[in-house]
Design a protein around this motif. Sequence first.
Motif, PDB file in Angstrom:
ATOM      1  N   GLY A  85      -1.561  -3.443  -3.178  1.00 44.15           N
ATOM      2  CA  GLY A  85      -1.288  -2.084  -2.709  1.00 44.15           C
ATOM      3  C   GLY A  85      -1.950  -1.005  -3.544  1.00 44.15           C
ATOM      4  O   GLY A  85      -1.864   0.178  -3.212  1.00 44.15           O
ATOM      5  N   ASN A  86      -2.593  -1.432  -4.632  1.00 47.69           N
ATOM      6  CA  ASN A  86      -3.077  -0.417  -5.577  1.00 47.69           C
ATOM      7  C   ASN A  86      -4.258   0.409  -5.085  1.00 47.69           C
ATOM      8  O   ASN A  86      -4.595   1.399  -5.712  1.00 47.69           O
ATOM      9  N   ILE A  87      -4.855   0.029  -3.957  1.00 45.17           N
ATOM     10  CA  ILE A  87      -5.913   0.906  -3.441  1.00 45.17           C
ATOM     11  C   ILE A  87      -5.325   1.959  -2.485  1.00 45.17           C
ATOM     12  O   ILE A  87      -6.038   2.808  -1.974  1.00 45.17           O
ATOM     13  N   HIS A  88      -4.028   1.894  -2.272  1.00 43.56           N
ATOM     14  CA  HIS A  88      -3.368   2.824  -1.349  1.00 43.56           C
ATOM     15  C   HIS A  88      -3.110   4.173  -2.034  1.00 43.56           C
ATOM     16  O   HIS A  88      -2.824   4.220  -3.221  1.00 43.56           O
ATOM     17  N   PRO A  89      -3.197   5.268  -1.271  1.00 48.87           N
ATOM     18  CA  PRO A  89      -2.995   6.599  -1.874  1.00 48.87           C
ATOM     19  C   PRO A  89      -1.604   6.834  -2.465  1.00 48.87           C
ATOM     20  O   PRO A  89      -1.441   7.750  -3.271  1.00 48.87           O
ATOM     21  N   ARG A  90      -0.607   6.036  -2.072  1.00 49.58           N
ATOM     22  CA  ARG A  90       0.725   6.245  -2.649  1.00 49.58           C
ATOM     23  C   ARG A  90       1.128   5.108  -3.598  1.00 49.58           C
ATOM     24  O   ARG A  90       2.288   4.770  -3.731  1.00 49.58           O
ATOM     25  N   PHE A  91       0.159   4.545  -4.273  1.00 52.54           N
ATOM     26  CA  PHE A  91       0.450   3.550  -5.315  1.00 52.54           C
ATOM     27  C   PHE A  91       0.321   4.221  -6.673  1.00 52.54           C
ATOM     28  O   PHE A  91      -0.754   4.696  -7.045  1.00 52.54           O
ATOM     29  N   GLU A 438      13.446  -0.314  -2.592  1.00 51.26           N
ATOM     30  CA  GLU A 438      13.351   0.058  -1.173  1.00 51.26           C
ATOM     31  C   GLU A 438      12.018   0.756  -0.874  1.00 51.26           C
ATOM     32  O   GLU A 438      11.410   0.527   0.164  1.00 51.26           O
ATOM     33  N   LEU A 439      11.585   1.605  -1.792  1.00 53.75           N
ATOM     34  CA  LEU A 439      10.278   2.262  -1.602  1.00 53.75           C
ATOM     35  C   LEU A 439       9.179   1.219  -1.450  1.00 53.75           C
ATOM     36  O   LEU A 439       8.281   1.343  -0.612  1.00 53.75           O
ATOM     37  N   HIS A 440       9.252   0.167  -2.301  1.00 58.15           N
ATOM     38  CA  HIS A 440       8.257  -0.907  -2.220  1.00 58.15           C
ATOM     39  C   HIS A 440       8.404  -1.655  -0.903  1.00 58.15           C
ATOM     40  O   HIS A 440       7.437  -1.821  -0.159  1.00 58.15           O
ATOM     41  N   GLU A 441       9.632  -2.107  -0.627  1.00 56.23           N
ATOM     42  CA  GLU A 441       9.830  -3.021   0.505  1.00 56.23           C
ATOM     43  C   GLU A 441       9.615  -2.341   1.847  1.00 56.23           C
ATOM     44  O   GLU A 441       9.221  -2.980   2.818  1.00 56.23           O
ATOM     45  N   ARG A 442       9.850  -1.039   1.910  1.00 58.70           N
ATOM     46  CA  ARG A 442       9.584  -0.341   3.168  1.00 58.70           C
ATOM     47  C   ARG A 442       8.127   0.142   3.240  1.00 58.70           C
ATOM     48  O   ARG A 442       7.736   0.802   4.214  1.00 58.70           O
ATOM     49  N   GLY A 443       7.368  -0.154   2.179  1.00 61.45           N
ATOM     50  CA  GLY A 443       5.945   0.171   2.201  1.00 61.45           C
ATOM     51  C   GLY A 443       5.654   1.658   2.090  1.00 61.45           C
ATOM     52  O   GLY A 443       4.572   2.114   2.466  1.00 61.45           O
ATOM     53  N   ARG A 469      -1.644  15.911  -2.522  1.00 66.12           N
ATOM     54  CA  ARG A 469      -0.354  16.555  -2.792  1.00 66.12           C
ATOM     55  C   ARG A 469       0.711  16.120  -1.799  1.00 66.12           C
ATOM     56  O   ARG A 469       1.867  15.909  -2.162  1.00 66.12           O
ATOM     57  N   GLU A 470       0.312  15.991  -0.530  1.00 66.67           N
ATOM     58  CA  GLU A 470       1.306  15.630   0.492  1.00 66.67           C
ATOM     59  C   GLU A 470       1.929  14.254   0.206  1.00 66.67           C
ATOM     60  O   GLU A 470       3.052  13.992   0.612  1.00 66.67           O
ATOM     61  N   ASP A 471       1.198  13.395  -0.503  1.00 63.46           N
ATOM     62  CA  ASP A 471       1.755  12.083  -0.831  1.00 63.46           C
ATOM     63  C   ASP A 471       2.932  12.214  -1.798  1.00 63.46           C
ATOM     64  O   ASP A 471       3.883  11.439  -1.735  1.00 63.46           O
ATOM     65  N   PHE A 472       2.854  13.186  -2.690  1.00 64.71           N
ATOM     66  CA  PHE A 472       3.949  13.376  -3.638  1.00 64.71           C
ATOM     67  C   PHE A 472       5.139  14.044  -2.958  1.00 64.71           C
ATOM     68  O   PHE A 472       6.290  13.762  -3.275  1.00 64.71           O
ATOM     69  N   GLU A 473       4.832  14.911  -1.991  1.00 57.63           N
ATOM     70  CA  GLU A 473       5.917  15.500  -1.199  1.00 57.63           C
ATOM     71  C   GLU A 473       6.651  14.399  -0.442  1.00 57.63           C
ATOM     72  O   GLU A 473       7.876  14.372  -0.384  1.00 57.63           O
ATOM     73  N   GLU A 474       5.868  13.468   0.102  1.00 56.35           N
ATOM     74  CA  GLU A 474       6.488  12.374   0.847  1.00 56.35           C
ATOM     75  C   GLU A 474       7.347  11.508  -0.077  1.00 56.35           C
ATOM     76  O   GLU A 474       8.435  11.071   0.305  1.00 56.35           O
ATOM     77  N   LEU A 475       6.860  11.277  -1.289  1.00 53.31           N
ATOM     78  CA  LEU A 475       7.635  10.484  -2.251  1.00 53.31           C
ATOM     79  C   LEU A 475       8.984  11.149  -2.513  1.00 53.31           C
ATOM     80  O   LEU A 475      10.027  10.490  -2.462  1.00 53.31           O
ATOM     81  N   VAL A 476       8.961  12.437  -2.790  1.00 53.91           N
ATOM     82  CA  VAL A 476      10.202  13.140  -3.126  1.00 53.91           C
ATOM     83  C   VAL A 476      11.172  13.092  -1.945  1.00 53.91           C
ATOM     84  O   VAL A 476      12.364  12.811  -2.106  1.00 53.91           O
ATOM     85  N   ARG A 477      10.653  13.331  -0.741  1.00 52.80           N
ATOM     86  CA  ARG A 477      11.520  13.260   0.448  1.00 52.80           C
ATOM     87  C   ARG A 477      12.139  11.877   0.576  1.00 52.80           C
ATOM     88  O   ARG A 477      13.329  11.727   0.836  1.00 52.80           O
TER      89      ARG A 477
END
Length: 498
Positions: A85-91, A438-443, A469-477
């Motif tokens: 998953g490390n090439i993904h923008p939210r890794f 859960e963050l991991h398992e739900r991808g 930036r939107e990726d970090f917003e998504e993480l927080v949500r």
Amino acid sequence: MPDDPFAPAGETTLDPHDWEALRELGHRMVDEMLEYQRSVRERPVWQPVPSEVKAQLQQPLPHDGVGEDAAYEAFRELVLPYPMGNIHPRFWGWVIGTGSPYGMLAEMLAAGMNPNVGGGEHGAAHVEMQVLDWCKEMLGYPREASGLLVSGGSMANLVALTAARNARAGFDVREDGVGAAPRELRVYASAEVHSSVQKAVELLGLGKRALRLVPVDDDFRIDVAALERAVEEDREDGRRPLCVVGCAGTVNTGAVDDLDALAGVCERHGLWFHVDGAFGALAALVPELEGKLRGMERADSVAFDLHKWMYMPYEAGCVLVRDEEEHRHAFSLTPDYLVHAERGIASGGAWFSDYGVQLSRGFRALKIWLTLSAYGADRFTALIRQNVAQARYLADLVEADERLELLAPVELNIVCFRFLGAADEEARDALNREIVAELHERGIAVPSVTKIRGHAALRVAITNHRSRREDFEELVRAVKRLGAELEPARHGGRLPTG
Ligand SMILES: *Cc1c(COP(=O)(O)O)cnc(C)c1O
């Protein structure tokens, strides 16, 4: 008489029977991997490997091959859909780099030429020398220093600490071995130092006890006065201090020790000064951050990774050693079959095997040379600055939210925080660990977990050129949503906030 199996009858080769067919397959592989990278954002970050797939990856040794096409199909079915998953923008777990599409192509070219860069006079050796010079320039390190590309930060620390041990032990370690030490040898680092430093100390035969961990201040930086006291105390007690390891970016929080002060301590006490800058050393590329690393240029050696904050494909680490002779003396060994010659391939100055553990070495330098040539160092300056800005942005989002708590200052690119739910500290730790799972398992995203002052923390380490930036917003949500979802069920309800 049985047939002689060594008779010359049917000679074979790994070259393709049909070059055209392999060329076609190769083009498909390149197309499909570039498409895989282009579309990575559209897929989950991570998915568990199904048990049927694991079972299919436990076959006996194939005696008859299935052919290039079928083998590639198996890769597409069994391996490619289940990436780390490390090439993904939210890794952002641990400190793991993303690589790049151009880096991937460079790896293919390196494998195509397939030189052994242990030494000798050939193009690849000169590319590595060039890349080492560029590394020194990027870090502001003296040009006369020697260096070596290695597998990663762990190997870089081991190589540097080997040179440090041999240079400062006060006896001939290579001849007599560490058992001959008249006094106990000591290495110093902060309590936040990476585990690879302990591994190196153990591998060097010094024993874990030889690594004296010095407390850190509130910002997780080494307490320099406590370090100096420890060195003096050990001297008085008849031990022999060898080396101080400074952290340029601790793995937990990204803290940077006061490297200039450490260089001063080392100078005063005649110690080797090593800097573990696995990711943080590259902050030297960014003028606004350079000041944090003041003193790194005074180090006797520096270890850092290009597969982390330079986004190179694995594996690419680097060690630089100020004194070429001390570096070479720790590793050089030239048996008859490796004698360097005046002429031919065995001539030339670049005998990399004289500077590290490996004799046979791959062409790691090519991806670095090509990528830096293609994009220029300024692009990396911009990307590193961007990751630091993203870390600060995430920290702001965390601080603006009363259900989240920032657990450590954001020095560079690492953010440690937690969800403030659950009735007591123990349940709160469990809840935060569960949020990460859960963050991991739900991808959704991949932060990792660490402990900050005893509390479980979500740890976000940003060495990712794809994050926005939107990726970090998504993480927080997602953290807040999961926190609210998991908390009442299993963790005893929410604490009154305030
Ligand atoms: C990652 C890391 C290391 C080890 O580097 P590898 O490339 O994983 O071997 C050492 N020190 C620090 C601070 C790191 O972040």
